[in-house]
Design a protein around this motif. Structure first.
Motif, PDB file in Angstrom:
ATOM      1  N   ASP A 200       3.326  15.771  -3.628  1.00 29.55           N
ATOM      2  CA  ASP A 200       1.973  15.819  -3.071  1.00 29.55           C
ATOM      3  C   ASP A 200       1.696  14.578  -2.227  1.00 29.55           C
ATOM      4  O   ASP A 200       1.083  14.664  -1.151  1.00 29.55           O
ATOM      5  CB  ASP A 200       0.936  15.933  -4.189  1.00 29.55           C
ATOM      6  N   ARG A 201       2.130  13.433  -2.716  1.00 32.81           N
ATOM      7  CA  ARG A 201       1.949  12.183  -1.975  1.00 32.81           C
ATOM      8  C   ARG A 201       2.722  12.227  -0.656  1.00 32.81           C
ATOM      9  O   ARG A 201       2.236  11.777   0.393  1.00 32.81           O
ATOM     10  CB  ARG A 201       2.436  11.011  -2.825  1.00 32.81           C
ATOM     11  N   LEU A 202       3.905  12.761  -0.703  1.00 28.63           N
ATOM     12  CA  LEU A 202       4.771  12.820   0.472  1.00 28.63           C
ATOM     13  C   LEU A 202       4.161  13.658   1.590  1.00 28.63           C
ATOM     14  O   LEU A 202       4.304  13.335   2.774  1.00 28.63           O
ATOM     15  CB  LEU A 202       6.130  13.377   0.073  1.00 28.63           C
ATOM     16  N   LYS A 203       3.447  14.723   1.233  1.00 31.43           N
ATOM     17  CA  LYS A 203       2.837  15.596   2.230  1.00 31.43           C
ATOM     18  C   LYS A 203       1.831  14.849   3.106  1.00 31.43           C
ATOM     19  O   LYS A 203       1.625  15.196   4.265  1.00 31.43           O
ATOM     20  CB  LYS A 203       2.148  16.769   1.545  1.00 31.43           C
ATOM     21  N   LYS A 204       1.210  13.805   2.569  1.00 29.01           N
ATOM     22  CA  LYS A 204       0.181  13.066   3.300  1.00 29.01           C
ATOM     23  C   LYS A 204       0.770  12.224   4.435  1.00 29.01           C
ATOM     24  O   LYS A 204       0.031  11.745   5.298  1.00 29.01           O
ATOM     25  CB  LYS A 204      -0.607  12.183   2.337  1.00 29.01           C
TER      26      LYS A 204
ATOM     27  N   THR B 205      11.761   6.998   4.646  1.00 27.42           N
ATOM     28  CA  THR B 205      10.857   5.851   4.725  1.00 27.42           C
ATOM     29  C   THR B 205       9.632   6.069   3.844  1.00 27.42           C
ATOM     30  O   THR B 205       9.183   5.158   3.137  1.00 27.42           O
ATOM     31  CB  THR B 205      10.424   5.608   6.177  1.00 27.42           C
ATOM     32  N   ALA B 206       9.091   7.286   3.882  1.00 27.62           N
ATOM     33  CA  ALA B 206       7.924   7.607   3.064  1.00 27.62           C
ATOM     34  C   ALA B 206       8.256   7.542   1.576  1.00 27.62           C
ATOM     35  O   ALA B 206       7.479   7.004   0.777  1.00 27.62           O
ATOM     36  CB  ALA B 206       7.390   8.984   3.432  1.00 27.62           C
ATOM     37  N   ILE B 207       9.414   8.070   1.198  1.00 30.79           N
ATOM     38  CA  ILE B 207       9.815   8.027  -0.216  1.00 30.79           C
ATOM     39  C   ILE B 207       9.995   6.585  -0.669  1.00 30.79           C
ATOM     40  O   ILE B 207       9.634   6.218  -1.788  1.00 30.79           O
ATOM     41  CB  ILE B 207      11.107   8.841  -0.436  1.00 30.79           C
ATOM     42  N   ARG B 208      10.546   5.746   0.208  1.00 26.29           N
ATOM     43  CA  ARG B 208      10.702   4.327  -0.138  1.00 26.29           C
ATOM     44  C   ARG B 208       9.343   3.694  -0.422  1.00 26.29           C
ATOM     45  O   ARG B 208       9.177   2.950  -1.392  1.00 26.29           O
ATOM     46  CB  ARG B 208      11.410   3.569   0.984  1.00 26.29           C
TER      47      ARG B 208
ATOM     48  N   ILE C 161       6.535   5.212  -1.344  1.00 29.87           N
ATOM     49  CA  ILE C 161       6.016   5.784  -2.587  1.00 29.87           C
ATOM     50  C   ILE C 161       6.663   5.089  -3.788  1.00 29.87           C
ATOM     51  O   ILE C 161       5.999   4.786  -4.785  1.00 29.87           O
ATOM     52  CB  ILE C 161       6.261   7.302  -2.621  1.00 29.87           C
ATOM     53  N   THR C 162       7.962   4.814  -3.676  1.00 30.82           N
ATOM     54  CA  THR C 162       8.672   4.096  -4.734  1.00 30.82           C
ATOM     55  C   THR C 162       8.102   2.692  -4.911  1.00 30.82           C
ATOM     56  O   THR C 162       7.933   2.210  -6.037  1.00 30.82           O
ATOM     57  CB  THR C 162      10.175   4.028  -4.418  1.00 30.82           C
ATOM     58  N   GLN C 163       7.770   2.031  -3.813  1.00 32.74           N
ATOM     59  CA  GLN C 163       7.166   0.705  -3.890  1.00 32.74           C
ATOM     60  C   GLN C 163       5.832   0.758  -4.638  1.00 32.74           C
ATOM     61  O   GLN C 163       5.522  -0.122  -5.448  1.00 32.74           O
ATOM     62  CB  GLN C 163       6.957   0.150  -2.477  1.00 32.74           C
ATOM     63  N   GLU C 164       5.049   1.791  -4.377  1.00 31.68           N
ATOM     64  CA  GLU C 164       3.768   1.939  -5.077  1.00 31.68           C
ATOM     65  C   GLU C 164       3.985   2.152  -6.569  1.00 31.68           C
ATOM     66  O   GLU C 164       3.231   1.616  -7.397  1.00 31.68           O
ATOM     67  CB  GLU C 164       2.990   3.105  -4.486  1.00 31.68           C
TER      68      GLU C 164
END
Length: 282
Positions: A8-12, A23-26, A28-31
């Protein structure tokens, strides 16, 4: 295994390629790493700093790879180990299978650790990476300065993913001082530094000159010289640094980390461009 919240986060992010998806997954992982640290005592004696802090806490447009932290008071005995265990346990709850490496050495001021994962992309329903058969390892470096310069100021910040939590960060003037130290002392062209410099100026952020003075006293060409920095000194030194820069290399460095719609903006980078921007320093 709570992978749905990551999807769900990735869709944003509105990703349009395997590279932007990674890059987005990275990020999200940082968060998730920040969230894990917030559930411990970590932020009672440490603060988040650097480009990733600007990105996640203050909305900087460019992406950032590493996560930088700083202790509030010197402690050379600091160890990442207990926090890496917590981070690993937290990430596993979201479908990760991570490799944790504490690369700290007793004689180093900056303690390093690495978090690596090549599994999360296999369990998520990805639009691009899985389709193209490209599985790349996520690699995040954690660094913490265990001998902080004097003059730092800190504040609390709110993060909302994956759940509401509070972390400690350096104030913007203190962050700007740290970035300024890098701009003045770094021996190679790093366009990401200059991109952040423009962000600070655009947000009318003053420099914490007390922190910058202490940092220059601690490391760099003025080490041990008892330097005291003020606005006039800063402007003179930045003019010198701007004149030395290879702006093509700087643009090439930052280009992969910024949105496509900003690529045209960095094409205008030059010494005259930055000298003009410097006039906006508060």
């Amino acid at each position: 295994m709570n992978t749905g919240i990551i999807e769900d986060r990735l869709k944003k992010y509105g990703t349009d390629s395997a590279e932007t998806e990674l890059t987005a997954i990275r990020e999200i992982t940082q968060e998730l790493i920040l969230f894990a640290l917030s559930t411990s005592d970590f932020f009672s004696h440490a603060a988040f700093q650097g480009g990733t802090c600007l990105r996640i806490v203050h909305g900087l447009s460019r992406f950032s790879e590493d996560m930088n932290f700083i202790l509030k008071a010197p402690d050379t005995a600091f160890s990442w180990q207990q926090y890496l265990t917590l981070i690993g346990t937290t990430l596993e709850q979201y479908g990760y299978s991570v490799e944790l490496q504490d690369k700290s050495h007793a004689d180093e001021t900056v303690k390093k650790a690495f978090i690596k994962d090549d599994s999360i992309g296999k369990v998520l329903r990805l639009a691009y990476a899985n389709r193209q058969g490209t599985q790349r390892k996520i690699r995040i470096k954690l660094e913490i300065d265990t001998n902080p310069p004097d003059g730092g100021e800190f504040e609390s910040a709110f993060i909302g993913f994956p759940a509401p939590s509070s972390i400690t960060v350096e104030t913007l003037p203190t962050l700007f001082a740290g970035k300024s130290h890098a701009l003045i002392c770094r021996k190679y062209e790093k366009g990401r530094d200059w991109y952040d410099f423009l962000w600070y100026l655009g947000n009318k952020t003053p420099v914490n000159y007390r922190r910058l003075s202490a940092a220059l006293e601690q490391t760099g060409p003025w080490e041990g010289q008892g330097i005291t920095v003020d606005r006039a000194w800063y402007i003179d030194e930045m003019k010198r640094r701007i004149g030395e820069m290879d702006w093509k290399r700087a643009k090439d460095d930052v280009a992969p980390f910024i949105p496509r719609q900003e690529q045209e903006l960095i094409s205008k980078w030059s010494a005259d461009f930055f000298l003009s921007a410097l006039e906006r320093l508060p």
